[in-house]
Design a protein around this motif. Structure first.
Motif, short mmCIF file in Angstrom:
data_model
loop_
_atom_site.label_atom_id
_atom_site.label_comp_id
_atom_site.label_asym_id
_atom_site.label_seq_id
_atom_site.Cartn_x
_atom_site.Cartn_y
_atom_site.Cartn_z
N ASN A 100 10.00 9.56 -99.80
CA ASN A 100 10.97 10.65 -99.82
C ASN A 100 12.36 10.23 -99.37
O ASN A 100 13.36 10.83 -99.76
N ARG A 150 16.21 10.84 -104.77
CA ARG A 150 17.35 11.76 -104.74
C ARG A 150 16.88 13.16 -104.32
O ARG A 150 15.83 13.63 -104.77
N LYS A 151 17.66 13.81 -103.47
CA LYS A 151 17.25 15.10 -102.91
C LYS A 151 17.02 16.14 -104.01
O LYS A 151 16.05 16.91 -103.96
N ASN A 152 17.88 16.17 -105.03
CA ASN A 152 17.73 17.18 -106.08
C ASN A 152 16.47 16.95 -106.92
O ASN A 152 15.90 17.89 -107.47
N LEU A 192 13.63 15.73 -105.60
CA LEU A 192 12.55 16.24 -104.76
C LEU A 192 12.40 17.75 -104.91
O LEU A 192 11.29 18.30 -104.79
N GLU A 193 13.50 18.43 -105.16
CA GLU A 193 13.49 19.89 -105.28
C GLU A 193 13.24 20.36 -106.71
O GLU A 193 13.03 21.56 -106.95
N LEU A 194 13.22 19.43 -107.65
CA LEU A 194 13.10 19.77 -109.06
C LEU A 194 11.67 20.18 -109.41
O LEU A 194 10.71 19.53 -108.99
N GLN A 195 11.54 21.25 -110.18
CA GLN A 195 10.23 21.68 -110.65
C GLN A 195 9.99 21.13 -112.05
O GLN A 195 10.79 21.37 -112.95
N THR A 208 7.95 14.18 -113.43
CA THR A 208 8.78 15.35 -113.16
C THR A 208 10.07 15.33 -113.96
O THR A 208 10.53 16.37 -114.46
#
Length: 341
Positions: free
Chosen positions: A7, A11-13, A15-18, A229
């Motif tokens: 983690n 990239r942070k975005n 990790l948040e991507l569905q 993803t």
């Protein structure tokens, strides 16, 4: 390397991507009436391909002894290279590290993503100097290191490859596009040992399926999930998937073709010794040779005149042409032209 935390590298975005999930592909049905994807009810290829490539991954799992959820399938290895950079490298901020000279597409996709490309110069024998690697890794702290082994366009394999995997504080991608031609063991065997490792392979070279565009990534479940993803939902078409599955079931044909290519490598090695215009033939673990000529331009133009297409590597590699192995008939024509110069 230090304790690995996936983690911290992603990239942070991302990790948040569905991810896009196809309800159809992620559930089992016996005789479904398919009215969910706005497809035509008519036509030979009217249905979308399996977005998860379940059948192909199961076949690969069996022959590679790797769990299916540790496998990602791409539209060629190129797509997977692009996806890996997108997962781990923040645009305008992070960098990748690559051998130089090596496969140019690593730098190409990094540049598209606005990532800096750090080049690790190889020595005169096209080998990595370990001290140079340690220094450049520390100075630039790149997120991803692309190791091509056997290397394109030089043909040699990376020695002591585990040294670079365990001494890089990021993701190490070992591109094994030519591994079937080499006597070196595949790094797929090292996946359980190194959680930062991704191994790329392809059906374009030894398997003879360049037109199908099917590349494979092997890694940890966590990394494969991230790649899946960000990939397009239907990135590999039905025709290509089915053809590759058929080919896996007929591996004996592939083995025969591979043996023929390796025989041609040996034949060409002997013939090159009788060609006066050749200055040096570099050792190869692949299905191509890197060759230095006394007069590169003269040789290249003469080959082109006879419609023999080769890959000129100068000025990146001075006076060198990369020539891949063809059929015996093609190789005879190549040698005849070279001997005439």
């Amino acid at each position: 390397m230090k304790e690995f935390n996936i983690n911290s590298l992603v990239r942070k975005n991302i990790l948040e991507l569905q991810p896009y999930i196809s309800f159809r592909d992620n559930n089992e049905f016996e005789n479904p009436i398919l009215l969910d994807a706005n497809e035509s009810p008519f036509g030979e290829f009217n249905r979308y391909p399996d977005s998860t490539q379940k059948k192909l991954k199961q076949k690969l799992s069996e022959i590679k002894n790797v769990a299916a959820d540790q496998i990602a399938v791409g539209n060629g290895s190129d797509e997977l290279i692009d996806l890996i950079i997108k997962v781990f490298c923040e645009p305008k901020k992070d960098s990748i590290l690559m051998m130089y000279p090596s496969f140019a597409m690593y730098g190409f996709y990094a540049s598209i993503n606005e990532n800096k490309v750090i080049k690790l110069d190889l020595n005169a024998n096209f080998e990595i100097v370990k001290d140079d690697f340690l220094k450049i890794s520390k100075d630039f702290r790149s997120k991803v290191f692309f190791l091509c082994s056997p290397n394109n366009p030089t043909g040699n394999s990376v020695k002591d490859i585990e040294f670079y995997i365990k001494n890089f504080n990021g993701i190490v991608v070992v591109d094994e596009a030519y591994i079937e031609f080499s006597e070196e063991r595949s790094c797929v065997e090292l996946l359980e040992k190194y959680p930062n490792l991704i191994v790329l392979q392809t059906f374009s070279k030894a398997w003879g399926m360049a037109g199908a565009r099917v590349g494979i990534a092997y890694s940890s479940k966590e990394i494969i999930k991230l790649i899946n993803t960000v990939k397009a939902p239907y990135n590999v078409n039905s025709l290509s998937s089915n053809k590759v599955i058929e080919l896996i079931d007929k591996q004996e044909n592939v083995k025969q073709n591979l043996e023929s290519i390796l025989n041609e490598v040996s034949w060409l090695e002997n013939e090159f010794q009788l060609v006066n215009c050749i200055k040096k033939v570099y050792p190869t673990d692949a299905n191509f040779f890197l060759i230095e000529f006394e007069d590169l331009e003269k040789v290249y133009e003469k080959l082109l005149e006879k419609e023999i297409l080769t890959s000129k590597r100068s000025p990146q590699i001075p006076n060198c042409i990369r020539i891949n192995v063809g059929s015996r008939e093609e190789n005879i024509q190549l040698i005849e032209v070279l001997k005439s110069i």
